[in-house]
Structure formats: C-alpha cells, structure tokens
Design an enzyme around this catalytic site. Structure first.
Site, PDB file in Angstrom:
ATOM      1  N   LEU A   1     -20.027 -10.372  16.786  1.00  0.00           N
ATOM      2  CA  LEU A   1     -19.394 -11.438  16.634  1.00  0.00           C
ATOM      3  C   LEU A   1     -20.159 -12.903  16.160  1.00  0.00           C
ATOM      4  O   LEU A   1     -21.281 -13.175  16.694  1.00  0.00           O
ATOM      5  CB  LEU A   1     -18.564 -12.154  17.998  1.00  0.00           C
ATOM      6  CG  LEU A   1     -17.330 -11.379  18.500  1.00  0.00           C
ATOM      7  CD1 LEU A   1     -17.492  -9.825  18.363  1.00  0.00           C
ATOM      8  CD2 LEU A   1     -16.576 -11.943  19.767  1.00  0.00           C
ATOM      9  N   CYS A   2     -19.459 -13.515  15.156  1.00  0.00           N
ATOM     10  CA  CYS A   2     -20.247 -14.778  14.705  1.00  0.00           C
ATOM     11  C   CYS A   2     -20.107 -15.711  15.917  1.00  0.00           C
ATOM     12  O   CYS A   2     -19.097 -15.944  16.198  1.00  0.00           O
ATOM     13  CB  CYS A   2     -19.485 -15.351  13.435  1.00  0.00           C
ATOM     14  SG  CYS A   2     -19.899 -17.066  13.005  1.00  0.00           S
ATOM     15  N   VAL A   3     -21.477 -16.064  16.324  1.00  0.00           N
ATOM     16  CA  VAL A   3     -21.492 -16.865  17.584  1.00  0.00           C
ATOM     17  C   VAL A   3     -20.570 -18.171  17.283  1.00  0.00           C
ATOM     18  O   VAL A   3     -19.934 -18.611  18.335  1.00  0.00           O
ATOM     19  CB  VAL A   3     -22.996 -17.000  17.848  1.00  0.00           C
ATOM     20  CG1 VAL A   3     -23.744 -17.783  16.970  1.00  0.00           C
ATOM     21  CG2 VAL A   3     -22.985 -17.914  19.349  1.00  0.00           C
TER      22      VAL A   3
END
Lengths: 132, 118
Positions: A77-79
């Site tokens: 996941l894109c942080v």
C-alpha cells in the site's frame, strides 16, 4: 509475462477493484507472474483489517490474501494514501500511540519507489482506476 | 529505465487522484525514471488560476504544479481538446507546458512504455 498492477479503485465504490483481483487470480492460475501489486488512493481500503463485508458479497480482502500466499508476494500500500485513511501497521500504530493496527495481514506499507521498481521489472503495467 | 507517461484526468479537489498523480510524477523524477505528465479531460481544471485548496483543508495543487520543475518533472503537456471542450482559454490558465492536439496526444501515448492514469 510479468505484470505489475496499480489498484486505485475502492472496493465499495468501483467494480474496478474486483476486476483487479480477478486479473491477479487469473495470473496466479497461469504461467504468468506478478511483479507486484500496489494499492494507491482509495484502492488501499481493501486492506482495512476491520472490514466486514456482507455475507452475500465476495470477501475481496480474503481473496487477495490467497493470491499473496499463492504467489508469495506481499501486497503493498502507498504509505501516504494508507495513513491518511487510517490504515496503520503495528510499528506505525505504536509510534503514533494508536489503540490498534488496522492493516490486515498479507498487506504492508511501502513507498512509491517500491511501485516504480515493480513497474521497471514488469513487462506490462495495468492500472485499475478509481470510478470517475 | 522504462519511460512513464502519467495522464492526470481528474478534477483538482473532487478526490485525491490529482494529488496522487503529482506525487507519483515527483517520485518517478526523483528516481530518474523518464516521466511525462499530460493533463487531459477534467484534469485541465487543475490549471485554473487562483485556487484556494487550503481553504478546503487540502494542499493547494497550483502550488505543487508550480514546483514541478524544481522536482525535475520537466516534460508536461496539456490536451488542447480538453480545454476546448470546457471553453477554457489557454491564456487564462497556468499552463505547465505546451498544448497538444489529439494526434500529438495519441503519439505521446504510443511512445510511452508505461502509461498510468489518475
């Protein structure tokens, strides 16, 4: 062929979310491979550990976990997208003094650099977009 | 390095896609991925002047757009057709790069090794 997937679709709002999953399942069942699966924007919602989909709907999170296990591939996941939507892993929950981690197992937080590396390693990159 | 074309086609503040397109472009440039940014469809609304994103509690996208050259995102284009469809005059916009007609947009997409849409 190696595929990298970018999933931007929220499972509650867009049929693209299940299209992404079905594509990944089809790749897993074939001779092709996944270079990576990266969730950005509302796409990260599928990793929310406290999701309780209705009984008569498919549990996308559980199906993604199976793909991850079958391909021994982390789902990333894109942080930045994750944190602004309340998706935190154990270390981040502890660091921020939050009551619990909200990220389901088989998912992890990663930076955009991770996706860009998957993109370079793949023969094809597919975007599963947000509803317009 | 595979070349990357990012098509930004979402309204500036309707959802987070427009901001994510810019984040991805800047991350790519920082990693020396050859990146091109194309504003098309509703994405051209990001180029309207006098935005006040901070009043909406989010980042002001026009400030991010202005900063793109500093982040080495230098190849930016705008789809002329998208402006015409929305009755927008180029001289009233903060254009980050040249206008492209439909044929040139198609050529740009064909020449990119990876295309991401936001």
């Amino acid at each position: 062929m190696r595929f990298a997937l970018l999933v931007q679709a929220d499972p509650a709002h867009s049929p693209s979310a299940i299209s992404a999953l079905r594509f990944a399942e089809a790749v897993a069942a074939s001779e092709h491979t996944l270079a990576g699966v990266f969730f950005q924007g509302d796409g990260v919602q599928v990793a929310q550990a406290f999701r309780r989909p209705p009984r008569d709907e498919s549990d996308l999170q559980a199906r993604w976990a199976k793909v991850s296990e079958h391909c021994t591939l982390p789902l990333q996941l894109c942080v930045a997208s994750a944190l602004r939507r309340g998706l935190v892993d154990g270390p981040e929950a502890e660091r921020a003094g939050l009551a619990a981690a909200t990220l389901a197992p088989s998912f992890e937080l990663a930076g955009l650099a991770t996706f860009l590396a998957q993109m370079q390693a793949a023969d094809r990159v597919l975007t599963f977009g947000a509803a317009s | 390095m595979k070349s990357l074309l990012i098509i930004s086609q979402s309204t500036p503040y309707g959802r987070s896609s427009a901001a994510e397109a810019l984040d991805t472009a800047m991350a790519a440039a920082a990693l020396d991925v050859p990146v091109t940014l194309l504003f098309d469809g509703d994405g051209v609304l990001q180029l309207l002047p006098e935005q006040a994103g901070t009043e909406l509690g989010v980042r002001n996208l026009s400030q991010v757009l202005e900063a793109l050259p500093a982040f080495e995102v230098e190849r930016c284009f705008v789809a002329a057709e998208a402006l015409a469809q929305r009755s927008l005059q180029p001289n009233t916009l903060a254009l980050p790069g040249p206008l492209l007609d439909a044929e040139a947009v198609a050529a740009l997409v064909r020449s990119a090794e990876v295309v991401l849409t936001y």
